[in-house]
Design a protein around this motif. Structure first.
Motif, PDB file in Angstrom:
ATOM      1  N   UNK A 133      27.625   1.619  36.055  1.00 25.36           N
ATOM      2  CA  UNK A 133      28.446   2.687  35.500  1.00 25.36           C
ATOM      3  C   UNK A 133      27.679   3.390  34.379  1.00 25.36           C
ATOM      4  N   UNK A 134      28.135   4.561  34.013  1.00 29.19           N
ATOM      5  CA  UNK A 134      27.469   5.302  32.946  1.00 29.19           C
ATOM      6  C   UNK A 134      27.666   4.625  31.597  1.00 29.19           C
ATOM      7  N   UNK A 135      28.623   3.690  31.521  1.00 30.74           N
ATOM      8  CA  UNK A 135      28.804   2.915  30.288  1.00 30.74           C
ATOM      9  C   UNK A 135      27.852   1.734  30.231  1.00 30.74           C
ATOM     10  N   UNK A 136      27.108   1.514  31.314  1.00 30.92           N
ATOM     11  CA  UNK A 136      26.097   0.462  31.306  1.00 30.92           C
ATOM     12  C   UNK A 136      26.509  -0.838  31.961  1.00 30.92           C
ATOM     13  N   UNK A 137      27.648  -0.852  32.597  1.00 33.44           N
ATOM     14  CA  UNK A 137      28.119  -2.069  33.260  1.00 33.44           C
ATOM     15  C   UNK A 137      27.534  -2.145  34.667  1.00 33.44           C
ATOM     16  N   UNK A 138      26.839  -3.251  34.934  1.00 38.59           N
ATOM     17  CA  UNK A 138      26.186  -3.432  36.233  1.00 38.59           C
ATOM     18  C   UNK A 138      26.861  -4.541  37.022  1.00 38.59           C
ATOM     19  N   UNK A 139      26.953  -4.344  38.319  1.00 39.96           N
ATOM     20  CA  UNK A 139      27.477  -5.360  39.219  1.00 39.96           C
ATOM     21  C   UNK A 139      26.551  -5.498  40.403  1.00 39.96           C
ATOM     22  N   UNK A 140      26.406  -6.726  40.864  1.00 36.50           N
ATOM     23  CA  UNK A 140      25.524  -7.016  41.983  1.00 36.50           C
ATOM     24  C   UNK A 140      26.251  -7.854  43.024  1.00 36.50           C
ATOM     25  N   UNK A 141      25.881  -7.642  44.273  1.00 34.07           N
ATOM     26  CA  UNK A 141      26.342  -8.550  45.305  1.00 34.07           C
ATOM     27  C   UNK A 141      25.736  -9.926  45.034  1.00 34.07           C
ATOM     28  N   UNK A 142      26.456 -10.952  45.408  1.00 35.40           N
ATOM     29  CA  UNK A 142      26.035 -12.315  45.059  1.00 35.40           C
ATOM     30  C   UNK A 142      24.613 -12.624  45.522  1.00 35.40           C
ATOM     31  N   UNK A 143      24.270 -12.182  46.715  1.00 37.84           N
ATOM     32  CA  UNK A 143      22.954 -12.529  47.268  1.00 37.84           C
ATOM     33  C   UNK A 143      21.806 -11.782  46.584  1.00 37.84           C
ATOM     34  N   UNK A 144      22.123 -10.792  45.750  1.00 39.46           N
ATOM     35  CA  UNK A 144      21.106 -10.011  45.058  1.00 39.46           C
ATOM     36  C   UNK A 144      20.974 -10.395  43.592  1.00 39.46           C
TER      37      UNK A 144
END
Length: 113
Positions: A51-62
């Protein structure tokens, strides 16, 4: 907005690639940027989102192998991929979200065993 993904190619297992997604508009005009991938015969899946606020999410395998980032000065997003596995072979797409997603064309990543 137009998005151009690049950086795909052929790499051996254990190797690294950095994908780029160049946008025709300033990325901070959008709510988020994401990378998806689609392997042959499979559905498109989320790889990572930022997100532009800096919150990152990843799929579990990544998690722990891939890193998503944005360079606002260059209007470009990146996906750093390390410790690549053959199962990471897919066409990778980037998108940006401003109410709705805007998609770019994909870039093919092939990981050989």
């Amino acid at each position: 907005v137009q998005l151009q993904a690049s950086g795909g190619g052929l790499v051996q297992a254990g190797g690294s690639l950095r994908l780029s997604c160049a946008a025709s508009e300033r990325l901070f005009n959008f709510n988020a940027m994401a990378w998806y991938r689609q392997a042959p015969g499979k559905q498109r899946e989320l790889v990572a989102a930022l997100t532009t606020s800096g919150s990152a999410n990843y799929a579990d395998s990544m998690k722990g192998r891939f890193t998503i980032s944005i360079d606002n000065a260059k209007n470009t997003g990146y996906l750093q991929m390390n410790s690549l596995k053959p199962e990471d072979t897919a066409v990778y797409y980037c998108n940006v979200i401003r109410g709705i997603p805007y998609w770019g064309k994909g870039t093919l990543v092939t990981v050989s065993s």
